[in-house]
Design a protein around this motif. Structure first.
Motif, PDB file in Angstrom:
ATOM      1  N   UNK A  41       0.772  -1.156   0.063  1.00  0.00           N
ATOM      2  CA  UNK A  41      -0.066  -0.135   0.175  1.00  0.00           C
ATOM      3  C   UNK A  41       0.780   1.221  -0.057  1.00  0.00           C
ATOM      4  N   UNK A  42       0.480   2.251  -0.907  1.00  0.00           N
ATOM      5  CA  UNK A  42       1.416   3.644  -0.975  1.00  0.00           C
ATOM      6  C   UNK A  42       1.040   4.268   0.259  1.00  0.00           C
ATOM      7  N   UNK A  43       2.180   4.844   0.943  1.00  0.00           N
ATOM      8  CA  UNK A  43       1.678   5.768   2.153  1.00  0.00           C
ATOM      9  C   UNK A  43       0.585   6.786   1.882  1.00  0.00           C
ATOM     10  N   UNK A  44       0.470   7.290   0.541  1.00  0.00           N
ATOM     11  CA  UNK A  44      -0.482   8.293   0.668  1.00  0.00           C
ATOM     12  C   UNK A  44      -1.803   7.727   0.628  1.00  0.00           C
ATOM     13  N   UNK A  45      -1.900   6.494   0.243  1.00  0.00           N
ATOM     14  CA  UNK A  45      -3.115   5.796   0.559  1.00  0.00           C
ATOM     15  C   UNK A  45      -3.458   5.418   2.052  1.00  0.00           C
ATOM     16  N   UNK A  46      -2.369   5.026   2.724  1.00  0.00           N
ATOM     17  CA  UNK A  46      -2.489   4.806   4.098  1.00  0.00           C
ATOM     18  C   UNK A  46      -2.908   5.879   4.954  1.00  0.00           C
ATOM     19  N   UNK A  47      -2.450   7.256   4.451  1.00  0.00           N
ATOM     20  CA  UNK A  47      -2.686   8.520   5.212  1.00  0.00           C
ATOM     21  C   UNK A  47      -4.319   8.851   5.090  1.00  0.00           C
ATOM     22  N   UNK A  48      -4.982   8.193   4.308  1.00  0.00           N
ATOM     23  CA  UNK A  48      -6.323   8.524   4.251  1.00  0.00           C
ATOM     24  C   UNK A  48      -7.235   7.453   4.928  1.00  0.00           C
ATOM     25  N   UNK A  49      -6.622   6.398   5.345  1.00  0.00           N
ATOM     26  CA  UNK A  49      -7.388   5.224   5.944  1.00  0.00           C
ATOM     27  C   UNK A  49      -7.506   5.267   7.267  1.00  0.00           C
ATOM     28  N   UNK A  50      -8.549   5.254   8.153  1.00  0.00           N
ATOM     29  CA  UNK A  50      -8.749   5.415   9.790  1.00  0.00           C
ATOM     30  C   UNK A  50      -8.171   4.047  10.321  1.00  0.00           C
ATOM     31  N   UNK A  51      -7.531   3.967  11.484  1.00  0.00           N
ATOM     32  CA  UNK A  51      -7.078   2.918  12.212  1.00  0.00           C
ATOM     33  C   UNK A  51      -7.963   1.690  12.079  1.00  0.00           C
ATOM     34  N   UNK A  52      -7.538   0.517  12.151  1.00  0.00           N
ATOM     35  CA  UNK A  52      -8.326  -0.700  12.040  1.00  0.00           C
ATOM     36  C   UNK A  52      -8.939  -0.799  13.543  1.00  0.00           C
ATOM     37  N   UNK A  53     -10.212  -0.967  13.607  1.00  0.00           N
ATOM     38  CA  UNK A  53     -10.873  -0.953  15.021  1.00  0.00           C
ATOM     39  C   UNK A  53     -10.054  -2.157  15.993  1.00  0.00           C
ATOM     40  N   UNK A  54      -9.940  -1.757  17.308  1.00  0.00           N
ATOM     41  CA  UNK A  54      -9.214  -2.586  18.080  1.00  0.00           C
ATOM     42  C   UNK A  54     -10.154  -3.727  18.402  1.00  0.00           C
ATOM     43  N   UNK A  55      -9.527  -5.100  18.686  1.00  0.00           N
ATOM     44  CA  UNK A  55     -10.310  -6.320  18.818  1.00  0.00           C
ATOM     45  C   UNK A  55     -11.169  -6.113  20.161  1.00  0.00           C
ATOM     46  N   UNK A  56     -10.604  -5.415  21.291  1.00  0.00           N
ATOM     47  CA  UNK A  56     -11.094  -5.544  22.522  1.00  0.00           C
ATOM     48  C   UNK A  56     -12.576  -4.607  22.508  1.00  0.00           C
ATOM     49  N   UNK A  57     -12.437  -3.470  21.589  1.00  0.00           N
ATOM     50  CA  UNK A  57     -13.595  -2.673  21.558  1.00  0.00           C
ATOM     51  C   UNK A  57     -14.344  -3.165  20.266  1.00  0.00           C
ATOM     52  N   UNK A  58     -14.365  -4.177  19.779  1.00  0.00           N
ATOM     53  CA  UNK A  58     -15.108  -4.421  18.578  1.00  0.00           C
ATOM     54  C   UNK A  58     -15.267  -6.252  18.610  1.00  0.00           C
ATOM     55  N   UNK A  59     -15.837  -6.538  19.758  1.00  0.00           N
ATOM     56  CA  UNK A  59     -15.762  -8.086  19.833  1.00  0.00           C
ATOM     57  C   UNK A  59     -16.869  -8.772  18.838  1.00  0.00           C
ATOM     58  N   UNK A  60     -17.831  -8.169  18.569  1.00  0.00           N
ATOM     59  CA  UNK A  60     -18.597  -8.751  17.416  1.00  0.00           C
ATOM     60  C   UNK A  60     -18.092  -8.326  16.058  1.00  0.00           C
ATOM     61  N   UNK A  61     -17.032  -7.752  15.801  1.00  0.00           N
ATOM     62  CA  UNK A  61     -16.472  -7.363  14.652  1.00  0.00           C
ATOM     63  C   UNK A  61     -17.351  -6.683  13.461  1.00  0.00           C
ATOM     64  N   UNK A  62     -18.080  -5.753  14.123  1.00  0.00           N
ATOM     65  CA  UNK A  62     -19.238  -4.998  13.424  1.00  0.00           C
ATOM     66  C   UNK A  62     -18.335  -3.949  12.720  1.00  0.00           C
ATOM     67  N   UNK A  63     -17.312  -3.318  13.314  1.00  0.00           N
ATOM     68  CA  UNK A  63     -16.624  -1.996  12.862  1.00  0.00           C
ATOM     69  C   UNK A  63     -15.566  -2.852  11.837  1.00  0.00           C
ATOM     70  N   UNK A  64     -15.090  -4.158  12.251  1.00  0.00           N
ATOM     71  CA  UNK A  64     -13.860  -4.351  11.403  1.00  0.00           C
ATOM     72  C   UNK A  64     -14.525  -4.761   9.901  1.00  0.00           C
ATOM     73  N   UNK A  65     -16.103  -5.156   9.888  1.00  0.00           N
ATOM     74  CA  UNK A  65     -16.673  -5.559   8.691  1.00  0.00           C
ATOM     75  C   UNK A  65     -16.789  -4.231   7.719  1.00  0.00           C
ATOM     76  N   UNK A  66     -16.679  -2.900   8.549  1.00  0.00           N
ATOM     77  CA  UNK A  66     -16.997  -2.045   7.773  1.00  0.00           C
ATOM     78  C   UNK A  66     -15.714  -1.013   7.277  1.00  0.00           C
ATOM     79  N   UNK A  67     -14.638  -1.551   7.951  1.00  0.00           N
ATOM     80  CA  UNK A  67     -13.343  -1.013   7.927  1.00  0.00           C
ATOM     81  C   UNK A  67     -12.868  -0.613   6.534  1.00  0.00           C
ATOM     82  N   UNK A  68     -12.521   0.639   6.261  1.00  0.00           N
ATOM     83  CA  UNK A  68     -12.032   1.008   5.001  1.00  0.00           C
ATOM     84  C   UNK A  68     -10.720  -0.056   4.495  1.00  0.00           C
TER      85      UNK A  68
END
Length: 268
Positions: A41-68
């Motif tokens: 992944x080019x760094x300019x693309x990474x700069x546009x992406x939000x962090x991947x949701x933390x596992x402890x805060x996303x137990x049902x993986x609902x936000x992970x399913x929507x992560x950019x």
């Protein structure tokens, strides 16, 4: 709302979990094919992406399913590294790979996206058991070369264009997208090598006894030099592999060397 502004708002919102604004611990260690895709992944693309949701805060993986980043680049299942069997679970979206041997030096990298990442060298070792020798050789060529293959999704491409036009992002990140003869952007990016050839050989020699180590060592010994495109990789494999493996068995030729496409070269 402009697409770039929406992405930046999402980036700020997803950085924290819980009502207290607590930043969760990095729970995922990307490995295997997920790590390989991340390194592309080019760094300019990474700069546009939000962090991947933390596992402890996303137990049902609902936000992970929507992560950019996961949805548009890394894909599911997300391949992660775990160091003991207790960490292994069986969710549909994540495939854990148990690593029970001592970790190689500098094997785990930190990222700005809420996850950790295995290094380029360790990536090749973790992916080695799951790909053919030719596929592993092509991956090694790319990581040792001056190019990456990456095609942003339409959403990411639009966001990147908006960021450039609004001057919210510099164009020079050390990665440059190549254009075709019509001036159109391609999926070929020029960048500095991620791995030095001598480091690849040393790493493969040191870890030859581990799972996938012998295959990686064979691939490392067959990388003939630094390449600048997938086409040059294919040509190098064709010329360099032994006749037993379907190549021409040439032991000496120079990579990244300009050749005039005359009639003799066309016939070759």
């Amino acid at each position: 709302m402009p697409l770039l502004e929406l992405l930046l708002k999402t980036q700020i919102r997803q950085k924290y979990c819980g009502p207290d604004g607590y930043l969760g611990a990095m729970s995922y260690v990307l490995s295997n094919i997920s790590a390989f895709r991340y390194h592309r992944i080019p760094p300019q693309i990474l700069a546009l992406c939000p962090p991947i949701p933390d596992e402890d805060c996303d137990r049902q993986r609902l936000r992970l399913r929507q992560d950019l980043l996961v949805n548009h680049v890394l894909g599911f299942p997300l391949h992660t590294l775990v160091l003991n069997r207790k960490e292994r679970t069986n969710p549909a979206l994540i495939e854990h790979h148990l690593w029970s041997s001592p970790l190689p030096p500098k094997a785990i990298w930190e990222t700005d996206h809420g996850v950790q990442l295995v290094s380029p060298l360790f990536t090749l070792l973790t992916v080695a058991p799951y790909v053919s020798e030719t596929q592993l050789l092509m991956m090694a060529y790319e990581m040792c070369g001056t190019f990456a293959v990456f095609k942003p999704s339409d959403l990411m491409e639009k966001a990147l264009k908006d960021a450039y036009e609004s001057h919210q992002m510099p164009k020079d990140y050390g990665w440059r997208c190549s254009s075709n003869q019509k001036g159109e952007a391609t999926n070929l990016w020029q960048r500095p090598p991620l791995i030095q050839l001598n480091d690849l050989l040393d790493f493969a020699e040191s870890n030859r006894g581990l799972r996938g180590g012998k295959k990686l060592l064979n691939a490392a010994r067959r990388v003939s030099g630094i390449t600048a495109s997938p086409f040059e990789v294919q040509a190098s494999i064709l010329l360099g592999l032994s006749r037993r493996l379907g190549g021409e068995g040439l032991s000496r030729f120079e990579n990244n060397y300009e050749i005039a496409l005359d009639q003799k070269a066309k016939r070759l």
